[in-house]
Design an enzyme around this catalytic site. Sequence first.
Site, short mmCIF file in Angstrom:
data_model
loop_
_atom_site.label_atom_id
_atom_site.label_comp_id
_atom_site.label_asym_id
_atom_site.label_seq_id
_atom_site.Cartn_x
_atom_site.Cartn_y
_atom_site.Cartn_z
N ASP A 65 0.70 -1.11 0.07
CA ASP A 65 0.12 0.00 -0.02
C ASP A 65 0.89 1.31 -0.12
O ASP A 65 0.77 2.05 0.93
CB ASP A 65 -0.83 -0.19 1.10
CG ASP A 65 -1.92 1.37 1.14
OD1 ASP A 65 -2.13 1.82 0.25
OD2 ASP A 65 -2.34 1.51 2.31
N ASN A 107 -3.00 3.26 12.57
CA ASN A 107 -4.27 2.45 12.91
C ASN A 107 -3.87 0.96 12.64
O ASN A 107 -4.73 0.07 13.19
CB ASN A 107 -5.09 3.06 11.70
CG ASN A 107 -6.48 2.16 11.47
OD1 ASN A 107 -7.23 2.26 12.47
ND2 ASN A 107 -6.41 1.37 10.53
N GLN A 173 -3.50 -5.11 6.11
CA GLN A 173 -3.23 -4.35 7.16
C GLN A 173 -3.96 -4.58 8.37
O GLN A 173 -5.05 -3.83 8.69
CB GLN A 173 -3.35 -2.93 6.60
CG GLN A 173 -2.42 -2.52 5.67
CD GLN A 173 -2.98 -1.44 4.54
OE1 GLN A 173 -4.14 -1.27 4.22
NE2 GLN A 173 -1.92 -0.48 4.31
N ARG A 203 1.72 13.86 9.95
CA ARG A 203 0.41 13.88 9.33
C ARG A 203 -0.32 12.54 9.92
O ARG A 203 0.15 11.41 9.85
CB ARG A 203 0.53 13.83 7.68
CG ARG A 203 -0.84 13.89 7.08
CD ARG A 203 -0.94 12.33 6.82
NE ARG A 203 -2.29 12.31 5.75
CZ ARG A 203 -2.59 10.86 5.41
NH1 ARG A 203 -1.84 9.74 5.95
NH2 ARG A 203 -3.54 10.92 4.58
N ASP A 205 -2.33 9.48 9.82
CA ASP A 205 -3.30 8.48 8.96
C ASP A 205 -4.49 8.36 9.54
O ASP A 205 -4.50 7.84 10.76
CB ASP A 205 -2.41 7.40 8.53
CG ASP A 205 -2.88 6.77 7.11
OD1 ASP A 205 -3.16 7.30 6.17
OD2 ASP A 205 -3.45 5.61 7.28
N LEU A 210 -8.62 5.07 13.48
CA LEU A 210 -7.52 4.72 14.61
C LEU A 210 -8.38 4.95 15.92
O LEU A 210 -8.15 4.14 16.83
CB LEU A 210 -6.41 5.71 14.84
CG LEU A 210 -5.69 6.03 15.94
CD1 LEU A 210 -4.66 4.63 15.85
CD2 LEU A 210 -4.62 7.24 15.77
N GLU A 248 -5.69 13.39 8.92
CA GLU A 248 -6.68 12.91 8.00
C GLU A 248 -7.86 12.52 8.50
O GLU A 248 -8.14 11.44 9.13
CB GLU A 248 -6.27 11.67 7.05
CG GLU A 248 -6.93 11.14 5.97
CD GLU A 248 -6.45 9.77 5.36
OE1 GLU A 248 -6.85 9.85 4.15
OE2 GLU A 248 -6.23 9.08 6.10
N HIS A 315 -2.33 12.42 -2.55
CA HIS A 315 -1.60 11.18 -3.05
C HIS A 315 -2.95 10.16 -3.46
O HIS A 315 -2.61 9.15 -4.01
CB HIS A 315 -0.54 10.79 -2.37
CG HIS A 315 -1.12 10.30 -0.79
ND1 HIS A 315 -1.55 11.08 0.28
CD2 HIS A 315 -1.44 8.83 -0.32
CE1 HIS A 315 -2.05 10.77 1.36
NE2 HIS A 315 -1.88 9.18 0.86
C1 NOJ Z 1 -5.10 6.84 4.05
C2 NOJ Z 1 -3.85 6.94 3.22
O1 NOJ Z 1 -3.92 8.23 2.76
C3 NOJ Z 1 -3.82 6.07 2.14
O2 NOJ Z 1 -2.99 6.19 0.93
C4 NOJ Z 1 -3.79 4.42 2.77
O3 NOJ Z 1 -3.95 3.47 1.76
C5 NOJ Z 1 -4.84 4.60 3.89
N1 NOJ Z 1 -4.67 5.59 4.85
C6 NOJ Z 1 -4.31 3.06 4.66
O4 NOJ Z 1 -3.16 3.53 5.30
#
Ligand code: NOJ
Length: 557
Positions: A65, A107, A173, A203, A205, A210, A248, A315
């Site tokens: 990922d 997470n 994951q 940043r 995630d 989480l 995020e 991204h």
């Molecule tokens: C959010 C990230 O921006 C994304 O690229 C990722 O696949 C997922 N979280 C899982 O970590």
Amino acid sequence: MRLTETADVWWKNAVVYCLDIETYFDTDGDGRGDIRGLSQRIDHLAELGVTCLWLMPFYPTPDRDDGYDITDFYGVDPRLGTHGDLVELITLAQDRGIRVIADLVVNHTSDQHPWFKSARASRTSPYRDWYVWRDEPPANQHEGIVFPDQEDSLWEYDEEAGQYYLHQFYKHQPDLDIANPAVREEILKIIGFWLRLGLSGFRVDAVPFLLDTAGATDAANLADPHDYLRDLRAFLSRRDGQAVLLGEVNLSYKDTRTFFGDEDGDELNMCFDFIGMQKMYLSLARQDPAELVKALRERPAPPEEAQWGTFVRNHDELTLDKLTKDERQEVFDAFGPDEDMQLYGRGLRRRLPPMLGNDQARIKMVYSLLFSLPGTPVLFYGEEIGMGENLAAEGRNAVRTPMQWTTGPTGGFSTADPGDLAGPVVEGDLSPEHVNVAAQRKDPDSLLSWIKLLAQRYRECPELSWGECTILEHDTPSVVAHRSDYEDGTIIALHNFSAEPAEITLVVAGSGVGVRVADLLTGATSDVENDGTLRHQVGPYGCCWLRVLRAGDRYLV
Ligand code: NOJ
């Protein structure tokens, strides 16, 4: 002391730039960017006006990922470099006034993480309850799937473990269980480690995921998961009072607001504005800013020292999940009609320029909006030169192609064979032949020069980041007009969403005697009428930042 006169709350008017080291600049010729390469290109960021560099995950990873699947939270992927290289990068960046933050992805771990390997191997492993297990998956296992093209459940049966485990993202994951105090402490330790190495924050995630302890059998251990976010922030601030958490959080405005914490802002310092971003695309598709204006009026004010993180692209896919089905279809029709451009039925795997037919005026207008609306602008690498996507790359990788430095088959990214790069280079009209840093550096009319100008003006004008913003009423529907006031300074920004020129009439001052406005982006001035009215022309997809000047003002314009 006024907060604007201290550097403490630096994120409030930062220019954030996100990149993946792997696709930025390759120095050892293996086709993969490296930390030393980024260090060599740090002056590009300094010149652009970047004040905060956000590094996408650089940790050891099986890369299923794009690095968001981590096997060692304290490590550096050896393919990218070493801890030593990273410390040098941070030092070089700080020397240029650029703070460095990195993705904190806690997470979940990779299923190859030693913790998970140990956890799945035995019920008595000390790591077993760092993850979330069940003998039977819950009834709602098929709800809320993040990657519906690849997954159909949030729970996966693991033969070795003899139980199901929770994974809110890919099945490789597994989710960590933050209801377990040992996991919470380990996350703090990870934060402490990277702060010591020189990072200025993270940043974070997938923050709502989480904090979601719903699947965990020990959820009662953490009655209010926001308590943990408060702890995390308190720990971070104790270790480094200037460190930042940029989260995020893609939820409704009301729900997102809760992640800033109480009135003083005791949780995330910044949250991305996913709603404003989505409404902006809807407004672009309609050539009418009404929906964006509505969102801006509804957007909750963050606590005084907190800030929204505003962005045009990131991204991931351009998510449109908060629009209605019909609205989403409008955006698809305008900007991504081919099925291959769409992802998960809710987003577009495209960058802005090709979506706008590479119309430079329109692209420049969008970035002008980004820098002038309240919020801290967050750029994704390549946006400063108007890079496109490569749809031949798989899924979200379409927008994660190598940075285009010069002409040539790899865009100056690497000396490796173009077929051996970390990702395919953009082809066609937006290939390195047509879009690259070297050419745009020399061109005063380029997008790169424009973004440098926007960054510089934005940094010069505390009105934009610290001021009070009012969306102005007027009779020209294609134009969004907003006014930012701070102390005795006033800036009025106009953005025309239509291909037709527009004339706008606004009251800008009580009395207009001796009042003028100066466009901070061109230097052109015009007079305000004696009754305080300003009549202004805005070109097709035009924009301007007008500083209101009264007799005796000492502003630099
Ligand atoms: C959010 C990230 O921006 C994304 O690229 C990722 O696949 C997922 N979280 C899982 O970590």
